[in-house]
Design a protein around this motif. Structure first.
Motif, PDB file in Angstrom:
ATOM      1  N   SER A  33       0.908  -1.049   0.123  1.00 23.86           N
ATOM      2  CA  SER A  33       0.020  -0.145   0.005  1.00 23.86           C
ATOM      3  C   SER A  33       0.890   0.848   0.047  1.00 23.86           C
ATOM      4  O   SER A  33       2.165   0.899   0.457  1.00 23.86           O
ATOM      5  CB  SER A  33      -1.104   0.180   1.349  1.00 23.86           C
ATOM      6  OG  SER A  33      -1.615  -1.346   1.189  1.00 23.86           O
ATOM      7  N   ALA A  34       0.325   2.608  -0.319  1.00 30.25           N
ATOM      8  CA  ALA A  34       0.945   3.605  -0.081  1.00 30.25           C
ATOM      9  C   ALA A  34       1.000   4.443   0.583  1.00 30.25           C
ATOM     10  O   ALA A  34       0.697   3.367   1.871  1.00 30.25           O
ATOM     11  CB  ALA A  34       0.230   5.056  -0.684  1.00 30.25           C
ATOM     12  N   VAL A  71       9.708 -13.065  15.689  1.00 30.25           N
ATOM     13  CA  VAL A  71       9.286 -13.207  13.548  1.00 30.25           C
ATOM     14  C   VAL A  71       7.851 -13.724  13.452  1.00 30.25           C
ATOM     15  O   VAL A  71       7.612 -15.210  13.845  1.00 30.25           O
ATOM     16  CB  VAL A  71      10.751 -14.344  13.353  1.00 30.25           C
ATOM     17  CG1 VAL A  71       9.325 -14.590  11.446  1.00 30.25           C
ATOM     18  CG2 VAL A  71      11.601 -14.313  13.672  1.00 30.25           C
ATOM     19  N   GLY A  72       6.729 -13.047  13.564  1.00 31.17           N
ATOM     20  CA  GLY A  72       5.605 -13.925  12.998  1.00 31.17           C
ATOM     21  C   GLY A  72       5.282 -13.900  11.200  1.00 31.17           C
ATOM     22  O   GLY A  72       6.153 -14.388  10.808  1.00 31.17           O
ATOM     23  N   ASN A  73       3.320 -13.944  11.506  1.00 36.97           N
ATOM     24  CA  ASN A  73       3.385 -13.185   9.767  1.00 36.97           C
ATOM     25  C   ASN A  73       2.305 -12.665  10.082  1.00 36.97           C
ATOM     26  O   ASN A  73       1.088 -13.005   8.585  1.00 36.97           O
ATOM     27  CB  ASN A  73       2.591 -15.317  10.006  1.00 36.97           C
ATOM     28  CG  ASN A  73       1.590 -15.344  11.293  1.00 36.97           C
ATOM     29  OD1 ASN A  73       1.514 -15.393  11.398  1.00 36.97           O
ATOM     30  ND2 ASN A  73       0.225 -16.369  10.302  1.00 36.97           N
ATOM     31  N   GLY A  74       2.251 -12.040  11.051  1.00 38.41           N
ATOM     32  CA  GLY A  74       1.189 -10.572  10.408  1.00 38.41           C
ATOM     33  C   GLY A  74       1.458  -9.582   9.917  1.00 38.41           C
ATOM     34  O   GLY A  74       2.372  -9.928   9.613  1.00 38.41           O
ATOM     35  N   PRO A  75       0.449  -8.960   9.390  1.00 42.01           N
ATOM     36  CA  PRO A  75       0.160  -7.339   9.098  1.00 42.01           C
ATOM     37  C   PRO A  75       1.545  -6.486   8.987  1.00 42.01           C
ATOM     38  O   PRO A  75       1.871  -6.051   8.312  1.00 42.01           O
ATOM     39  CB  PRO A  75      -0.619  -6.629   8.693  1.00 42.01           C
ATOM     40  CG  PRO A  75      -1.028  -6.904  10.033  1.00 42.01           C
ATOM     41  CD  PRO A  75      -1.296  -8.804  10.282  1.00 42.01           C
ATOM     42  N   PHE A  94       4.501  -5.254   6.736  1.00 46.74           N
ATOM     43  CA  PHE A  94       5.022  -6.053   7.025  1.00 46.74           C
ATOM     44  C   PHE A  94       4.086  -6.859   4.288  1.00 46.74           C
ATOM     45  O   PHE A  94       3.303  -6.738   4.465  1.00 46.74           O
ATOM     46  CB  PHE A  94       4.114  -7.291   7.499  1.00 46.74           C
ATOM     47  CG  PHE A  94       4.856  -8.426   6.304  1.00 46.74           C
ATOM     48  CD1 PHE A  94       6.550  -9.100   5.998  1.00 46.74           C
ATOM     49  CD2 PHE A  94       3.895 -10.044   6.630  1.00 46.74           C
ATOM     50  CE1 PHE A  94       6.673 -10.059   5.524  1.00 46.74           C
ATOM     51  CE2 PHE A  94       4.834 -11.408   6.081  1.00 46.74           C
ATOM     52  CZ  PHE A  94       5.597 -11.226   4.924  1.00 46.74           C
ATOM     53  N   ASP A  95       5.558  -5.771   3.834  1.00 49.56           N
ATOM     54  CA  ASP A  95       4.732  -5.986   2.664  1.00 49.56           C
ATOM     55  C   ASP A  95       4.632  -7.139   2.069  1.00 49.56           C
ATOM     56  O   ASP A  95       3.509  -7.237   0.696  1.00 49.56           O
ATOM     57  CB  ASP A  95       5.577  -5.218   2.136  1.00 49.56           C
ATOM     58  CG  ASP A  95       5.981  -3.409   2.503  1.00 49.56           C
ATOM     59  OD1 ASP A  95       5.142  -3.146   2.461  1.00 49.56           O
ATOM     60  OD2 ASP A  95       6.715  -2.687   1.710  1.00 49.56           O
ATOM     61  N   ALA A 131      -1.092  -3.557   4.576  1.00 43.45           N
ATOM     62  CA  ALA A 131      -1.459  -1.847   5.825  1.00 43.45           C
ATOM     63  C   ALA A 131      -1.048  -0.326   5.186  1.00 43.45           C
ATOM     64  O   ALA A 131      -0.373  -0.753   4.367  1.00 43.45           O
ATOM     65  CB  ALA A 131      -0.201  -1.963   6.755  1.00 43.45           C
ATOM     66  N   LYS A 132      -2.027   0.111   5.357  1.00 45.27           N
ATOM     67  CA  LYS A 132      -1.805   1.270   4.764  1.00 45.27           C
ATOM     68  C   LYS A 132      -0.856   2.478   5.717  1.00 45.27           C
ATOM     69  O   LYS A 132      -0.444   3.305   5.216  1.00 45.27           O
ATOM     70  CB  LYS A 132      -2.877   1.612   4.871  1.00 45.27           C
ATOM     71  CG  LYS A 132      -4.227   1.801   4.280  1.00 45.27           C
ATOM     72  CD  LYS A 132      -5.834   2.211   4.600  1.00 45.27           C
ATOM     73  CE  LYS A 132      -6.916   1.487   3.808  1.00 45.27           C
ATOM     74  NZ  LYS A 132      -6.593   0.762   4.223  1.00 45.27           N
ATOM     75  N   LEU A 133      -0.297   1.787   7.178  1.00 44.94           N
ATOM     76  CA  LEU A 133       0.666   2.847   7.619  1.00 44.94           C
ATOM     77  C   LEU A 133       1.603   2.321   7.190  1.00 44.94           C
ATOM     78  O   LEU A 133       2.334   0.799   6.870  1.00 44.94           O
ATOM     79  CB  LEU A 133       0.260   2.595   9.310  1.00 44.94           C
ATOM     80  CG  LEU A 133      -1.146   2.740   9.378  1.00 44.94           C
ATOM     81  CD1 LEU A 133      -1.197   2.417  11.062  1.00 44.94           C
ATOM     82  CD2 LEU A 133      -0.913   4.689   9.778  1.00 44.94           C
ATOM     83  N   ASP A 134       2.745   2.931   6.973  1.00 43.45           N
ATOM     84  CA  ASP A 134       4.007   2.404   7.433  1.00 43.45           C
ATOM     85  C   ASP A 134       4.223   1.104   8.292  1.00 43.45           C
ATOM     86  O   ASP A 134       6.246   0.935   8.534  1.00 43.45           O
ATOM     87  CB  ASP A 134       4.836   3.926   7.005  1.00 43.45           C
ATOM     88  CG  ASP A 134       4.869   3.953   6.217  1.00 43.45           C
ATOM     89  OD1 ASP A 134       4.146   4.193   4.963  1.00 43.45           O
ATOM     90  OD2 ASP A 134       4.997   6.046   6.087  1.00 43.45           O
TER      91      ASP A 134
END
Length: 559
Positions: free
Chosen positions: A44-45, A221-225, A243-244, A252-255
């Motif tokens: 996302s941006a 180390v997870g697997n979420g956003p 996490f891109d 996610a939209k947030l950095d």
């Protein structure tokens, strides 16, 4: 509570967060982790870093998730097999692409979504879950089983792993890389709800145990956003970044998110006003200020510009615990009387400034199965309380005194006003009560040992079902059953209710269990609480669920 947000709204499989206006509905449209099949075509941006207030967590990875602050962080770092969509009231598959069970609800099969990744690039497979669950139960992980391993207590072989006699959780098998099969020790029709708890998220095989435990606990180390950005700095902050490579939903939209740790909500709320925080817990004394300064959310859970104070009801019940083995509180009539003597409405009005509501059922209002007035001894009736004490052998003397004296145990860190109010209520019946302030660890040990009479307690739900209250709090031998209540009839009723396959019939069976235990009164429900969180004027949209889970992958800051 805000009049526009009725506190008696129930979470069901069919409805949640009803009554929102069009603006809030629009903000809620994109469901967290709800469209996992769509995946993400790209990042996302960039959207800035949101600063979110938490108090010091017990940890930030599955092994250590013992409080709501810990879960708030881990919920955004990890994805579990399933996810309860609070917006639609549906339990949906997340890392699992599908799940099923046998006719007796004691064998569950989850098909793992192919191509999902951990933050280190490794693939999430069925073995990732088996490893993670065994890690929770094993005494070799960090010198003892996790304190939250009880989520797996119904899985076949659990006791053997906890005892250290084997590392293999016998009930969990992996027929292939993408099939996880779970055999339970008894039928349990709500097991897929349990699998939505962040504590049961997957872990990359071989990580986070033995010599590697400490490093993993600080930078899991997870697997979420969101993924870790550096290490958790205890007492200060947890930094995460988007996490891109996330494929269980939209990226996610947030950095990133900066989880800012504050010791108290008073300081955090001041920082919100100063512009240093984007979301803060609101102290009780600032509730009216938050409503007038920031405006109240239309649905109680989603902050939008000018409507930033979140006052939706939580999956939470505050209550008194009675030691049913103590000579004073062994008689149910004494427990009933002590409860009837408490003016809950006065406490909510004077002390909580409308951010709490008197509890009349042990099940909170946000749980399907809650029934208004289900616990009749949670009403305010001092006259009836006096009669019950007379019947129990504690009649008032000529001076209005009764031969009842005990210490009321509470955490030294808690505000004392409400307990002093109860102390006064009991004094009206001629009961002498001393408030005993102790540190939490000592208080909890006293609960476990049964060396107390009456004490303060609260329960946040791990998952939004009645069983998560009725089993751990009342079933014989459960660690959280600090009343030491034990009733074979109740246990049999709950065992039967847990195995009812039809959802609606299961809810009714749970209500019958709730009604049964309400008469015996091992606990006295006190109040239900609101989220009492506030977003800053820098926030475009932010949702926090009744389970106090911030949906940060949906959150947006103003441009």
């Amino acid at each position: 509570m805000n009049e526009k947000t009725p506190l008696n709204h129930l979470i069901t499989r069919r409805a949640m967060l009803a009554g929102s206006a069009a603006a809030a509905a629009s903000a809620l449209a994109a469901c967290k982790k709800n469209d996992a099949e769509q995946g993400a075509d790209g990042a996302s941006a960039a959207g800035g870093t949101l600063s979110y207030h938490i108090e010091s967590p017990t940890g930030i990875e599955p092994y250590t998730l013992e409080d709501e602050n810990a879960v708030a962080v881990a919920f955004n770092l990890f994805d579990a097999l399933t996810y309860y969509d609070y917006k639609t009231g549906d339990l949906v598959d997340l890392v699992a692409e599908s799940h099923s069970h046998n006719d007796t609800d004691d064998v569950w099969t989850f098909k793992i979504r192919k191509g999902t990744k951990f933050h280190d690039g490794s693939e999430v497979t069925a073995k990732s879950f088996k490893y993670a669950w065994e890690r929770l139960c094993s005494p070799n992980t960090a010198d003892q089983p996790s304190n939250v391993s009880y989520h797996l207590a119904m899985v076949k072989g659990y006791e053997d792993v906890v005892a250290g006699t084997t590392n293999d959780l016998a009930g969990v098998t992996c027929p292939d890389d993408y099939t996880l099969q779970v055999e339970l020790s008894a039928p349990y029709a709500d097991f897929d709800y349990v699998c939505a708890a962040p504590v049961l998220s997957p872990i990359p095989e071989g990580l986070g145990a033995g010599d590697g435990y400490k490093d993993f606990s600080l930078a899991p180390v997870g697997n979420g956003p969101f993924k870790m950005k550096g290490q958790w700095v205890d007492g200060q902050y947890v930094d995460t970044e988007r996490f891109d490579g996330y494929t269980n939903g939209d990226v996610a939209k947030l950095d990133g998110v900066h989880f800012a740790i504050y010791r108290d909500s008073y300081t955090a709320y001041k920082e919100l006003g100063a512009g240093s925080l984007d979301c803060s817990l609101v102290p009780i004394t600032a509730t009216k200020d938050a409503e007038s300064s920031y405006g109240t959310s239309e649905d109680g859970y989603t902050a939008t510009p000018g409507k930033q104070f979140l006052d939706g009801t939580m999956l939470y019940t505050q209550f008194l615990a009675f030691n049913v083995n103590d000579p004073l509180t062994k008689d149910p009539r004494v427990r009933q009387a002590l409860s009837l003597a408490i003016n809950r409405q006065a406490i909510c009005d004077a002390i909580y400034e409308g951010s709490a509501k008197p509890a009349d059922d042990f099940l909170p209002e946000a749980i399907e199965g809650h029934a208004e007035g289900a616990w009749k001894y949670a009403a305010y009736d001092p006259e009836q309380a006096g009669k019950l004490l007379d019947e129990a052998g504690y009649p008032a003397d000529a001076d209005g005194k009764r031969n009842i004296s005990f210490k009321f145990m509470t955490n030294a860190a808690n505000a004392q006003d409400e307990y002093q109010s109860m102390q006064s209520d009991w004094a009206e019946l001629g009961i002498d009560v001393e408030i005993d302030k102790v540190e939490y660890a000592a208080m909890y040990q006293s609960y476990l040992d049964g060396t107390y009479t009456v004490g303060a307690r609260a329960w946040y739900a791990d998952y939004p079902i009645a069983d998560n209250y009725l089993y751990p709090m009342f079933y014989t031998g459960r660690d959280d059953n600090v009343s030491h209540f034990s009733d074979p009839t109740y246990d049999a009723m709950l065992d039967k209710a847990r195995s009812v396959a039809d959802h609606d019939e299961r809810v009714k069976a749970m209500q019958e269990c709730d009604a049964y235990v309400a008469e015996l009164m091992p606990y006295a429900p006190l109040n239900y609480r609101a989220l009492a969180r506030c977003a800053s004027t820098n926030v475009e949209t932010l949702t926090v669920t009744p389970g106090i889970l911030p949906l940060l992958d949906e959150a947006e800051l103003k441009a």
